[in-house]
Design a protein around this motif. Structure first.
Motif, PDB file in Angstrom:
ATOM      1  N   UNK A 201      35.214  42.829  50.277  1.00 10.58           N
ATOM      2  CA  UNK A 201      34.173  43.294  49.415  1.00 10.58           C
ATOM      3  C   UNK A 201      34.486  44.711  49.257  1.00 10.58           C
ATOM      4  N   UNK A 202      34.798  45.601  50.235  1.00 12.74           N
ATOM      5  CA  UNK A 202      35.164  46.977  50.167  1.00 12.74           C
ATOM      6  C   UNK A 202      36.063  47.128  49.087  1.00 12.74           C
ATOM      7  N   UNK A 203      37.161  46.366  49.138  1.00 12.36           N
ATOM      8  CA  UNK A 203      38.141  46.885  48.123  1.00 12.36           C
ATOM      9  C   UNK A 203      37.928  46.296  46.587  1.00 12.36           C
ATOM     10  N   UNK A 204      36.796  45.314  46.452  1.00 12.61           N
ATOM     11  CA  UNK A 204      36.300  44.873  45.196  1.00 12.61           C
ATOM     12  C   UNK A 204      35.572  45.811  44.541  1.00 12.61           C
ATOM     13  N   UNK A 205      34.696  46.491  45.521  1.00 16.36           N
ATOM     14  CA  UNK A 205      33.739  47.539  45.195  1.00 16.36           C
ATOM     15  C   UNK A 205      34.542  48.730  44.708  1.00 16.36           C
ATOM     16  N   UNK A 206      35.387  49.055  45.353  1.00 15.61           N
ATOM     17  CA  UNK A 206      36.509  50.324  45.210  1.00 15.61           C
ATOM     18  C   UNK A 206      37.237  50.133  43.738  1.00 15.61           C
ATOM     19  N   UNK A 207      37.547  48.809  43.311  1.00 17.07           N
ATOM     20  CA  UNK A 207      38.001  48.288  42.235  1.00 17.07           C
ATOM     21  C   UNK A 207      37.078  48.259  41.209  1.00 17.07           C
ATOM     22  N   UNK A 208      35.712  48.604  41.540  1.00 18.17           N
ATOM     23  CA  UNK A 208      34.709  48.372  40.605  1.00 18.17           C
ATOM     24  C   UNK A 208      34.653  47.112  39.820  1.00 18.17           C
ATOM     25  N   UNK A 209      35.197  46.029  40.329  1.00 19.63           N
ATOM     26  CA  UNK A 209      35.154  44.671  40.062  1.00 19.63           C
ATOM     27  C   UNK A 209      33.712  44.036  40.790  1.00 19.63           C
ATOM     28  N   UNK A 210      32.733  44.368  40.032  1.00 19.65           N
ATOM     29  CA  UNK A 210      31.338  44.230  40.734  1.00 19.65           C
ATOM     30  C   UNK A 210      31.013  43.008  40.619  1.00 19.65           C
TER      31      UNK A 210
END
Length: 941
Positions: free
Chosen positions: A376-385
């Motif tokens: 989840x942290x990396x998905x948020x960092x990728x802005x892949x919401x």
């Protein structure tokens, strides 16, 4: 324990060829007699390296915890803290891990108290290291460590490495000589240390002049020296490089990292930049992020630039390339934090289009490998919401069960608001997380968002077309079929019921809890159990005890079927409380006994809630007047530790102990315990039918502090004309006692009317426990007025209800006036067996024997007047004494016996007894000495 958890507990090994620093090692050794060693300095000053070097020669066992931003969640922090301490002794925090994962984790202070007790029982001293504490940003964690330090046993020494000072009272520790500090000025390399580092560690042969220049330029900053050394490898113009070397730390880092990066093979340089997004690195993860999986032979002949990530990491570590191993197998690593920061800066500058892609790949790898938080942290960092929202939906059930609301809320808040609103599952989970966090505001709007996308407005039954629903949720499996749609609607109704109960709206609680039961599938034991529990709470609050008991029984069964065994112990408390209100003490004890068997299985660790079972048994044993056994259960509860108690256990414990203190006559101690209970009370949605302040008002009455009791009445706005409800029944019974103690005609009339109304209401609600207390109070009131037949009738009813269930303290706690009334009942032959037993239960100090001639005149009477519902000394008589009663009172002051007084006044002994009873009732006392003392206070003698 997962691999990730293992890396957080791994002690970094001492590096080969490390520069020995005896002056710092000596300081660390000397600081062991203090509570805390704080090593605080900016990045790159060798904090972790120094500690790992010191630990290699430390004679004490060591527990290590590497902290990260995720540890700002208090529950996660405490879970890791327990895991770290258990590397010293598995008994530390035994059973607490399960408690932290429960739906209602114990209070933070309870967990820490239990840990401190376990630490104190550890035979050998040890060290706990918290590395990188600056990454934690949570006041709750700071508070936890401050509490830990305040009460730290001698067995443990705490060591913290950090870039910034923690937010707990360092000044106090300094004053008490409990703190050892190492700062940047202490950690800087001295010139000899710098020379040793450059030659022994970095394998550079520099002139003394160049070494001195580098030491001056870096001011002993270890990371700067290391970067400079890496930059100089292979250079022919070292002297020129040293002469050009200048600038402060940030500029030095930028310059040197650029120098280092430019001199690496392209794939290594790319490896360093692109893996800088990772907090922790291993070969498969790095390969996934780089999207490269070369099929190369893993041997020394393979060119360095073409080797798989795992081999590159090993080579980087051996080359002192700011790579730190995190386990014994050299599988997990991390970059030095400062190095990683600068690499990430270069990545964003040179490859901005790659950053999101790299984070998405990392997210996919973590998801495939069962690490949802990092995914989840990396998905948020990728802005892949959208992907992050999918992952959050999948993670919520387990996170909610382990009460990690802080982390969940941070995820929800990181997602764009429009996205959350268009995802019904996410909206419902958001509402549930807010409720678990104790936040009511925002719950209803989230539920309305979910309803809107389900095609329902405020409870409408129409649903949006299935195709449209699937489109809005990106095909997430949670909402694919009708059964799961019904489950989602059931979740909405369930959270509405919980929200309504928190707001005190019983009618809406019942409505939405019933709606949940109508919607939830038959095998959805968790939702159906929760709904039954909320219904039970609503009925209980409303005084419908039979319905409450039935609903809570279903709740308990459903939770057992759902596998939430520990939570069923909370149900047992509710069921026992309801039975006690119904006057069924034996059933309540049976409930606790059966629950205790569940809580203490012979083949598994004791469950959280076992401590509460002991407190419940203590309350029942107290009522049966077995004070010794009652106290033993309270001590057993405390011995189990607060981590094995539910959130309200400490509150209940203090209230139960206060009863015992009051029975011992320690009224000040009783009030102290009730004050503690008031501080500990936190709503758990159980109806608060016995508020602490009402209990205190009764103690004030016993102390003769009528003004304070009346102050409580005014603050609560209580009146004898109030509409009566079960929720406020205990307060109104207390009000009746206070009105009686006022002793004015109007207050007495109000009290009598209120008691009659209370009795009718309790009987209508089948609250037999309340009925018994009200009858006792009614009987005493009649007796005070000399209305003996009415007093005995009320007492007989109370005794008839109380005797089969073993009530004793309900009578004994009334003190001296009850002794006189029971003696009256005995004289009239009313239930002699029960009355004899009760009279024997009064403490010997409370009774005395009246003798006439060589025979006993009466069973005995109380030597010390009780003022519950007695009369403060400053008040006048309820009713004036007659002339004959004054004559008897004057002779009671003498040494004459009862028969001698009768002979003196030329009347029968039975007449003297009648006059004496009337005198006691009018004076509000129960024995001869108290009558004389009271008469003297009122100036009647």
């Amino acid at each position: 324990m997962t691999a990730r958890l293992a890396t957080k507990l791994y002690i970094p090994p001492q590096r080969p060829n490390v520069v020995l620093r005896p002056r710092l090692i000596a300081q660390l050794n000397e600081g062991l007699h203090r509570k805390l060693t704080l090593i605080a300095a900016p990045a790159g000053f060798g904090k972790t390296t120094l500690v790992s070097t010191w630990l290699a020669a430390c004679a004490r066992p060591v527990a290590w915890l590497s902290l990260d931003e995720g540890d700002s969640d208090p529950i996660r922090f405490l879970a890791y803290l327990v895991a770290a301490l258990q590397t010293i002794a598995p008994t530390i925090g035994a059973g607490m891990a399960a408690a932290l994962q429960s739906a209602q984790p114990p209070p933070q202070e309870a967990i820490l108290t239990a840990l401190l007790n376990d630490i104190a029982a550890t035979p050998d001293p040890f060290v706990l290291v918290l590395d990188d504490y600056h990454l934690v940003d949570a006041r709750a964690v700071d508070t936890a460590l401050a509490f830990l330090l305040d009460h730290l046993p001698a067995q443990m020494h705490l060591m913290i490495t950090t870039r910034e000072d923690p937010h707990f009272p360092l000044a106090r520790l300094r004053v008490r000589d409990q703190l050892t500090e190492l700062r940047a000025a202490d950690l800087r390399f001295t010139p000899p240390e710098a020379a040793a580092f450059l030659s022994q560690v970095m394998d550079l042969h520099l002139s003394a002049e160049d070494v001195a220049a580098l030491e001056r330029r870096t001011e002993g900053w270890i990371a700067g020296l290391q970067l400079a050394a890496l930059s100089m490898r292979g250079r022919a113009d070292i002297g020129q490089f040293v002469r050009a070397f200048a600038g402060d730390n940030r500029y030095i880092v930028d310059y040197l990292v650029e120098e280092v990066l430019q001199r690496q093979p392209e794939r290594v340089r790319n490896f360093l930049l692109q893996t800088s997004i990772l907090d922790r690195l291993n070969g498969p993860l790095c390969d996934a992020v780089l999207d490269e999986r070369p099929e190369m032979q893993h041997d020394s002949t393979t060119p360095f630039a073409l080797r798989p990530a795992s081999r590159i990491l090993e080579e980087l570590e051996r080359g002192n390339f700011f790579v730190v191993p995190l386990d014994d197998q050299r599988q997990w690593y991390r970059y030095h934090h400062l190095f990683a920061e600068v690499l990430a800066t270069h990545l964003r500058a040179e490859q901005p289009e790659q950053v999101a892609t790299l984070h998405r790949r990392a997210s996919a790898w973590y998801a495939e490998n069962g690490v949802p938080a990092d995914a989840i942290r990396h998905a948020l960092a990728a802005k892949d919401f959208a992907r992050a929202a999918d992952l959050v939906e999948l993670a919520v059930p387990a996170m909610s069960q382990s009460r990690q609301e802080t982390t969940l809320l941070s995820w929800f808040k990181a997602l764009p608001e429009p996205l959350v609103r268009t995802r019904p599952v996410l909206s419902v989970y958001y509402a549930g997380t807010l409720l678990l966090s104790g936040q009511i505001e925002g719950v209803e709007s989230r539920l309305q968002d979910a309803e809107r996308w389900l095609g329902a407005q405020s409870g409408a039954d129409t649903a949006m077309p299935q195709e449209a629903l699937l489109a809005t949720t990106r095909g997430h499996p949670t909402v694919m079929d009708e059964a799961e749609l019904r489950s989602l609607r059931a979740g909405i109704a369930l959270y509405r019921a919980a929200s309504a109960l928190a707001l005190g709206n019983v009618a809406n609680t019942i409505q939405f809890a019933q709606q949940t039961l109508d919607l939830a599938p038959a095998d959805d034991h968790l939702r159906r159990g929760a709904a039954a529990g909320l219904l039970g709470l609503a009925y209980w609050t409303d005084g419908a005890l039979a319905a409450a008991y039935q609903s809570y029984t279903e709740c308990m069964v459903r939770l057992q079927q759902a596998g939430h065994i520990a939570d069923t112990l909370g149900c047992a408390i509710a069921l026992a409380d309801i039975r006690m209100t119904q006057g069924r003490l034996r059933d309540a004890m049976s409930i606790y006994a059966q629950a205790m068997q569940v809580a203490t299985p012979p083949d598994r660790p004791t469950l959280r809630g076992a401590a509460d079972m002991h407190v419940g048994m203590s309350v029942l044993l107290y009522e049966g007047n077995d004070l010794a056994a009652s106290l033993q259960h309270l001590l057993a509860s405390k011995a189990l530790g607060e981590h094995l108690g539910l959130p309200q256990n400490r509150y209940r414990w203090c209230v139960a102990m206060a009863r015992i203190r009051k029975a011992e006559g320690d009224l000040d101690g009783t009030l102290d315990l009730l004050d503690q209970a008031a501080h500990l009370y936190a709503s758990d949605l159980f109806p608060n039918v016995h508020p602490v302040v009402a209990r205190k008002a009764r103690v004030w009455l016993a102390q003769g502090r009528l003004d304070e009791a009346l102050g409580w009445v005014r603050e609560q706005g209580l009146s004898a004309q109030d509409e009566l409800t079960y929720l406020h029944e205990f307060e109104h019974i207390t009000l009746a006692r206070i009105l009686l103690a006022q002793q004015t005609k109007s207050s007495l009339a109000e009290a009598i009317g209120l008691i009659e109304r209370l009795l009718r209401a309790a009987e209508a609600g089948e609250r037999t426990g309340s009925v018994i207390e009200i009858l006792v109070l009614q009987a005493l009131t009649h007796h005070m007025h000399g209305e003996i037949p009415a007093a005995l009738a009320a007492l007989q009813r109370a005794l008839t209800l109380a005797e089969p269930e073993g009530y004793v303290r309900m009578f004994v706690d009334e003190g001296a006036l009850m002794v006189a009334l029971l003696q009256e009942a005995l004289a009239y032959g009313i239930l002699p067996g029960s009355v004899e037993q009760l009279l024997n239960a009064f403490p010997k100090a409370d009774t005395e024997t009246w003798r006439h001639g060589d025979t006993e005149m009466d069973r005995g009477s109380v030597t010390q007047v009780s003022r519950s519902p007695g009369l403060p000394a400053s008040q006048s008589l309820i009713e004036p004494l007659s002339d004959r009663e004054r004559d008897v009172l004057r002779l009671l002051r003498t040494d004459l016996s009862g028969p001698q007084i009768a002979q003196e006044l030329i009347v029968s002994l039975s007449t003297i007894r009648t006059h004496t009873r009337n005198i006691y009732a009018k004076l509000g006392v129960a024995n001869r000495r108290a009558a004389v003392r009271r008469a003297e206070e009122l100036g009647l003698l």
